[in-house]
Design an enzyme around this catalytic site. Sequence first.
Site, PDB file in Angstrom:
ATOM      1  N   CYS A 273      64.139  10.474  99.150  1.00  0.00           N
ATOM      2  CA  CYS A 273      62.721  10.246  99.420  1.00  0.00           C
ATOM      3  C   CYS A 273      62.328   8.779  99.627  1.00  0.00           C
ATOM      4  O   CYS A 273      61.540   8.489 100.546  1.00  0.00           O
ATOM      5  CB  CYS A 273      61.851  10.907  98.359  1.00  0.00           C
ATOM      6  SG  CYS A 273      62.476  10.884  96.679  1.00  0.00           S
ATOM      7  N   ARG A 302      74.953  11.564  92.073  1.00  0.00           N
ATOM      8  CA  ARG A 302      74.414  11.586  90.709  1.00  0.00           C
ATOM      9  C   ARG A 302      75.575  11.653  89.726  1.00  0.00           C
ATOM     10  O   ARG A 302      76.479  12.488  89.885  1.00  0.00           O
ATOM     11  CB  ARG A 302      73.475  12.785  90.527  1.00  0.00           C
ATOM     12  CG  ARG A 302      72.272  12.707  91.460  1.00  0.00           C
ATOM     13  CD  ARG A 302      71.329  13.864  91.286  1.00  0.00           C
ATOM     14  NE  ARG A 302      70.307  13.844  92.340  1.00  0.00           N
ATOM     15  CZ  ARG A 302      69.419  14.811  92.526  1.00  0.00           C
ATOM     16  NH1 ARG A 302      69.403  15.866  91.718  1.00  0.00           N
ATOM     17  NH2 ARG A 302      68.541  14.725  93.501  1.00  0.00           N
ATOM     18  N   GLN A 320      71.888  17.158 100.234  1.00  0.00           N
ATOM     19  CA  GLN A 320      70.637  17.900 100.117  1.00  0.00           C
ATOM     20  C   GLN A 320      70.128  18.270 101.508  1.00  0.00           C
ATOM     21  O   GLN A 320      70.149  17.440 102.420  1.00  0.00           O
ATOM     22  CB  GLN A 320      69.574  17.054  99.424  1.00  0.00           C
ATOM     23  CG  GLN A 320      69.765  16.895  97.928  1.00  0.00           C
ATOM     24  CD  GLN A 320      68.594  16.165  97.295  1.00  0.00           C
ATOM     25  OE1 GLN A 320      68.163  15.131  97.809  1.00  0.00           O
ATOM     26  NE2 GLN A 320      68.089  16.670  96.192  1.00  0.00           N
ATOM     27  N   ASP A 322      67.280  18.209 102.784  1.00  0.00           N
ATOM     28  CA  ASP A 322      66.053  17.590 102.305  1.00  0.00           C
ATOM     29  C   ASP A 322      65.025  17.478 103.427  1.00  0.00           C
ATOM     30  O   ASP A 322      65.388  17.341 104.599  1.00  0.00           O
ATOM     31  CB  ASP A 322      66.391  16.180 101.811  1.00  0.00           C
ATOM     32  CG  ASP A 322      65.566  15.762 100.617  1.00  0.00           C
ATOM     33  OD1 ASP A 322      64.668  16.521 100.236  1.00  0.00           O
ATOM     34  OD2 ASP A 322      65.836  14.686 100.068  1.00  0.00           O
ATOM     35  N   HIS A 324      60.699  15.904 103.945  1.00  0.00           N
ATOM     36  CA  HIS A 324      59.441  15.435 103.374  1.00  0.00           C
ATOM     37  C   HIS A 324      58.360  15.607 104.427  1.00  0.00           C
ATOM     38  O   HIS A 324      58.579  15.305 105.605  1.00  0.00           O
ATOM     39  CB  HIS A 324      59.548  13.974 102.939  1.00  0.00           C
ATOM     40  CG  HIS A 324      60.531  13.784 101.833  1.00  0.00           C
ATOM     41  ND1 HIS A 324      61.843  13.432 102.059  1.00  0.00           N
ATOM     42  CD2 HIS A 324      60.413  13.948 100.494  1.00  0.00           C
ATOM     43  CE1 HIS A 324      62.489  13.372 100.901  1.00  0.00           C
ATOM     44  NE2 HIS A 324      61.642  13.681  99.932  1.00  0.00           N
ATOM     45  N   LYS A 404      54.774  22.736  91.823  1.00  0.00           N
ATOM     46  CA  LYS A 404      55.842  23.123  92.735  1.00  0.00           C
ATOM     47  C   LYS A 404      56.045  24.636  92.737  1.00  0.00           C
ATOM     48  O   LYS A 404      55.603  25.352  91.841  1.00  0.00           O
ATOM     49  CB  LYS A 404      57.162  22.443  92.360  1.00  0.00           C
ATOM     50  CG  LYS A 404      57.745  22.893  91.028  1.00  0.00           C
ATOM     51  CD  LYS A 404      59.140  22.326  90.797  1.00  0.00           C
ATOM     52  CE  LYS A 404      59.704  22.779  89.440  1.00  0.00           C
ATOM     53  NZ  LYS A 404      61.119  22.408  89.271  1.00  0.00           N
ATOM     54  N   HIS A 450      57.797  17.256  98.952  1.00  0.00           N
ATOM     55  CA  HIS A 450      59.261  17.327  98.987  1.00  0.00           C
ATOM     56  C   HIS A 450      59.635  18.781  99.240  1.00  0.00           C
ATOM     57  O   HIS A 450      58.993  19.695  98.697  1.00  0.00           O
ATOM     58  CB  HIS A 450      59.871  16.923  97.638  1.00  0.00           C
ATOM     59  CG  HIS A 450      59.542  15.545  97.186  1.00  0.00           C
ATOM     60  ND1 HIS A 450      60.413  14.487  97.323  1.00  0.00           N
ATOM     61  CD2 HIS A 450      58.441  15.053  96.572  1.00  0.00           C
ATOM     62  CE1 HIS A 450      59.866  13.404  96.809  1.00  0.00           C
ATOM     63  NE2 HIS A 450      58.666  13.720  96.342  1.00  0.00           N
TER      64      HIS A 450
END
Length: 577
Positions: A273, A302, A320, A322, A324, A404, A450
């Site tokens: 992000c 991670r 991910q 991912d 946005h 969420k 997200h």
Amino acid sequence: MSDKKLDTIRHSMSHVMAEAVLQIFPDAKIAIGPSIENGFYYDFDLPRTLKEEDIPEIEEKMKQIIASKTDFVCKTVSREEALKLFEAQTYKLELIKNLPEQEQISVYTQGIFSDLCKGPHVGNTSELNAQSFKLLSIAGAYWRGDESKPMLQRIYGTAWTNPKDLRLYLQHLEEMEKRDHRKLGKELDLFSLHEEAGAGLVYWHPKGARIRVAIENFWREEHAKNGYEMLFSPHVGKSWLWETSNHLYFYNEGMYPPMVMDNANYYAKPMNCPFHIMIYNNRKRSYRELPCRWAELGTVYRYEKSGVLHGLMRVRGFTQDDAHIFCTPQQMEDEILAVLRFSLYMLRSFGFSEITAFLSTKPEKSVGEPEKWEAATASLKKAIEAENLEYEIDEGGGAFYGPKIDLKIKDAMGRAWQLSTVQFDFNEPELFKMTYVDQDGKEKQPYMIHRALLGSIERFFGVLIEHYGGAFPVWLSPVQAMVIPVAPVFDEYARKVAAALGEKGIRVESDLSDQRMNAKIRNAQNEKIPYMIVCGEKEAENNAVSIRLRTGQQMNGLPLAEAAAFIEDKIAKKEVI
């Protein structure tokens, strides 16, 4: 029987197991032994390492204790009495000393065995069925989950009310073992993990990579259809990025140590992000540009503890899927509904039909104006209800920066997996001073959403492997068709068939080995290849093939063009076989 009663049986069985272990190892130190989903466990500090051969002896002792028809007796004791009672039990003493001074301490005793416990338990060991439990495995577990504390030995078991339920559960475990993605990943040559080169990092083999490419190509195509732009961002960034985003504050333990370059600390990114925000902030934005829907298959890192790493399901480097979305408050509701519909479409395309939504709302500690939380939560709920999804509300379960939706699917084994997430963020737009110029000429802060549809490619692949037991739908299979000549004299025709199928975009291989045809078919079935294309004399004479499905069905004497069209249609429709 209620789940509560079954939990009571399993909790009681954990105490019976602890007593049995103490009978075999009188100097053992006992830790904790709760009931868990489908069973129970207990942690021990033992004078030697347990072996699989020890399990039958422990089980036999447990059966003797059950047969003794001993009462479970609960007693409330003072702190001093508890310390005296467990003076030889190091781990129990630590638990007692950590209890609040005013808290009452309860102890459960059956026979000569006592345990620090709040219960509940059955009234008597005779309420436990000696034919309805089984000890399953032995594993290591750090005391209180802390790597700096002693490693204990954990014994897992399962318990049921009758032998039939136990038998069905053990059969279920056998099927789960057959579908274990780590086992199938090796057997089907899909991926590997090499601890000596870096724990928790995935090596994709050619066949696994073919599936990944198919997933990612479909992902990109569908994102383009849904109005998303693709981004690519760096793998590392300066520390101020993670300081600004608060990752260094909240996720520092889960981040890799910094690399020092140019007199600055650089971190491997744990999230995408901040990079997407940097692109947004690269220039001024107008309300006319919004919504910005930006997606990236971004690999993040991670530092998970070694004890929690698990095949593809828990890794240290993963990609991910991912995205946005930056939008105005007026666009928010439509964007959320579109995202939810997109998520459902993607999950269903991969063969998941049982999907449940979980709506997490504002926690006690949060950022962002109350009216933003209310509007965002309302839009999430409205989208869920518009799609007629079953859902549960997790009151106060949202992140501090926004509410969420999580979508959970059930796989072929009935297990729930959390995959898609739609998460509001009222924090980062403010921290990074994100703005757009509205139609009134004033600068305003955009809403940030997200969104991940599959979660991560690695974990999603692991779920797919276990859901399908390695027998992937045709469109995902690394080899969609194996051409098998019935004898070496037909090898040349087999090559022609493979070339014709390959020209149609079908992932095809030929088995031109010296093995007999039946052995080649068996090999292809073991590799879970959807179609075996058999070529013999009649087929060569008629420019035809015979198709054998991995399910055993056969289609004989199809013209080659018709066979290719049949497979193409199955791929296009994303059918299993």
